[in-house]
Each structure stands twice: as C-alpha cells, then as structure tokens.
Design a protein around this motif. Structure first.
Motif, PDB file in Angstrom:
ATOM      1  N   TRP A   1      26.714  -0.762 -45.548  1.00  0.00           N
ATOM      2  CA  TRP A   1      27.902  -1.531 -45.898  1.00  0.00           C
ATOM      3  C   TRP A   1      27.716  -2.601 -46.975  1.00  0.00           C
ATOM      4  N   LYS A   2      26.535  -3.127 -47.150  1.00  0.00           N
ATOM      5  CA  LYS A   2      26.383  -4.239 -48.100  1.00  0.00           C
ATOM      6  C   LYS A   2      26.719  -3.836 -49.530  1.00  0.00           C
TER       7      LYS A   2
ATOM      8  N   LEU B   1      30.278  -3.796 -50.659  1.00  0.00           N
ATOM      9  CA  LEU B   1      30.986  -5.071 -50.725  1.00  0.00           C
ATOM     10  C   LEU B   1      30.596  -5.931 -51.920  1.00  0.00           C
TER      11      LEU B   1
ATOM     12  N   ARG C   1      33.069  -6.429 -54.857  1.00  0.00           N
ATOM     13  CA  ARG C   1      34.215  -7.248 -54.469  1.00  0.00           C
ATOM     14  C   ARG C   1      33.867  -8.738 -54.548  1.00  0.00           C
TER      15      ARG C   1
ATOM     16  N   ILE D   1      35.504 -10.257 -45.029  1.00  0.00           N
ATOM     17  CA  ILE D   1      35.420  -9.050 -45.857  1.00  0.00           C
ATOM     18  C   ILE D   1      34.730  -7.902 -45.127  1.00  0.00           C
ATOM     19  N   ARG D   2      34.272  -8.148 -43.941  1.00  0.00           N
ATOM     20  CA  ARG D   2      33.787  -7.073 -43.081  1.00  0.00           C
ATOM     21  C   ARG D   2      34.093  -7.448 -41.640  1.00  0.00           C
TER      22      ARG D   2
END
Length: 216
Positions: free
Chosen positions: A39-40, A43, A46, A203-204
């Motif tokens: 996931w990092k 992101l 963004r 954001i997560r």
C-alpha cells in the motif's frame, strides 16, 4: 556551561534513533517491502501531488519517495542517518533522479530560512520523541517559504477495537525495529511551532493521516 536535562535527553534520543537506522539501513528496504508493495507505494504520489518549486523530503530514508516527486521540482532530501542516505544515493542513481541529499537532523536543518516551497515528512514524526517534536516542527516552519506548504504523513491508532488491538500487539515490534510509534503527539505542537493546519485527512482507512500545514 553544562547542558540542561531536556537538552541532554534530546541529544540521547536523537543518537538512539540514529543508531537504530544506522544498524538497520542495509535491511530497511527488505523489512519494509511488504508494506511498500501492499500500500505505501500507491499513496506516495498522492502525498506529493500539487507541490512545485523547491521541495524538501524531510527524513528521506532510503529514498522510497523518489518515484513520487512531481516533474520539474528541485528536490532535496535529508536524514540523520548517513547509512540510510547512502542507500538513498544509490536509489537516486539507479532511477536517474536528481536530488541533493544532506545528512541533517530535523531539529537542526542545514538550510537557510525560507528555502522550500514544499516540505514532506512521511513516517518520520512517529520516530521523533515527544520532547523533540516542537523543535523539529519549528525547523520545518523556518525553512518553509511564506505561503509554502508542509505535509506530514504518519500512523494513528484506529478507533476500531480489533484494528486497535492489532496495532497495540505490533507496537513493540514497530518501536524495536523502527524506533516508531502508532501514537505520535505531533498535533499537540503545531501552535508552539507557528504552524496552521490547512487540511487533515486519513489516506488509508483510519490508521494513516496526512496533515497539510502552512507557516503562520
């Protein structure tokens, strides 16, 4: 003149955190790979979206953010760990990324006042002791241009019982391996550091928050 107790604590904590990353630098990307892949990486763009001009990647680590820098920016990065910076330099060379890297503690940054249009700190303040947070934030404000923007991305404890319980179980590993915590108190020091919140959003899920700030 002898140092005050608080100054001595700050120096010891900074040294301990630096030693942690000096020790794990050669393994850092391996240890963080599951999170980076899961996931990092998705992101990072963004987090840097919309930034322009001169930008500082504060606590650059091994340079995982390099792939997310907007086109045309003049990029700088700093880290207190020389070993982590060596990994970052190798990554920059591999990617062909132009970035000026300096070994510099966030509480004593090696740049003049009002140098940067944008500053980003990802997963950094979770590694800074509470009594150093105000000093680090004040330094970011000092080197940020009037009208510039500072973005801080870090973990937060989830209000959901099961997720929160899992985070607490992992806290010892997070602290022992990365000298980090799920409960940074960074927001308590914004006023003291002369910073105003522009926006804050998760954001997560409810475990990773981005806070956008500007100098007062």
């Amino acid at each position: 003149m002898s140092q005050s107790v608080s100054e001595s604590m700050t120096n010891v904590d900074s040294l301990n955190a630096r030693k942690t990353y000096e020790r794990i630098a050669f393994l850092y990307d391996f240890l963080d790979a599951p999170y980076e892949i899961a996931w990092k990486r998705a992101l990072r763009r963004r987090v840097f979206e919309g930034l322009h001009g001169a930008i500082l990647d504060a606590g650059v680590g091994t340079g995982c953010n390099f792939v997310a820098y907007p086109p045309g920016v003049k990029a700088f990065g700093c880290d207190a760990s020389a070993a982590m910076l060596e990994k970052a330099r190798a990554r920059a060379d591999k990617l062909g990324q132009l970035v000026e890297l300096r070994c510099s503690d966030l509480t004593r940054l090696d740049w003049p006042d009002a140098t940067f249009d944008g500053i980003v700190a990802t997963f950094v303040f979770a590694c800074i002791e509470d009594h150093e947070q105000a000093a680090a934030l004040s330094e970011l404000r000092r080197v940020c241009k009037p009208g510039g923007e500072i973005r801080i991305v870090d973990y937060r404890l989830s209000p959901r019982p099961l997720v929160r319980a899992r985070q607490k179980l992992m806290s010892a590993w997070l602290n022992g391996t990365f000298a980090a915590t799920y409960t940074p108190k960074t927001e308590d020091y914004f006023d003291q550091a002369g910073l105003e919140v522009i926006d804050e959003t998760f954001i997560r899920s409810d475990v990773l928050k981005m806070i956008r700030l500007r100098p007062l």
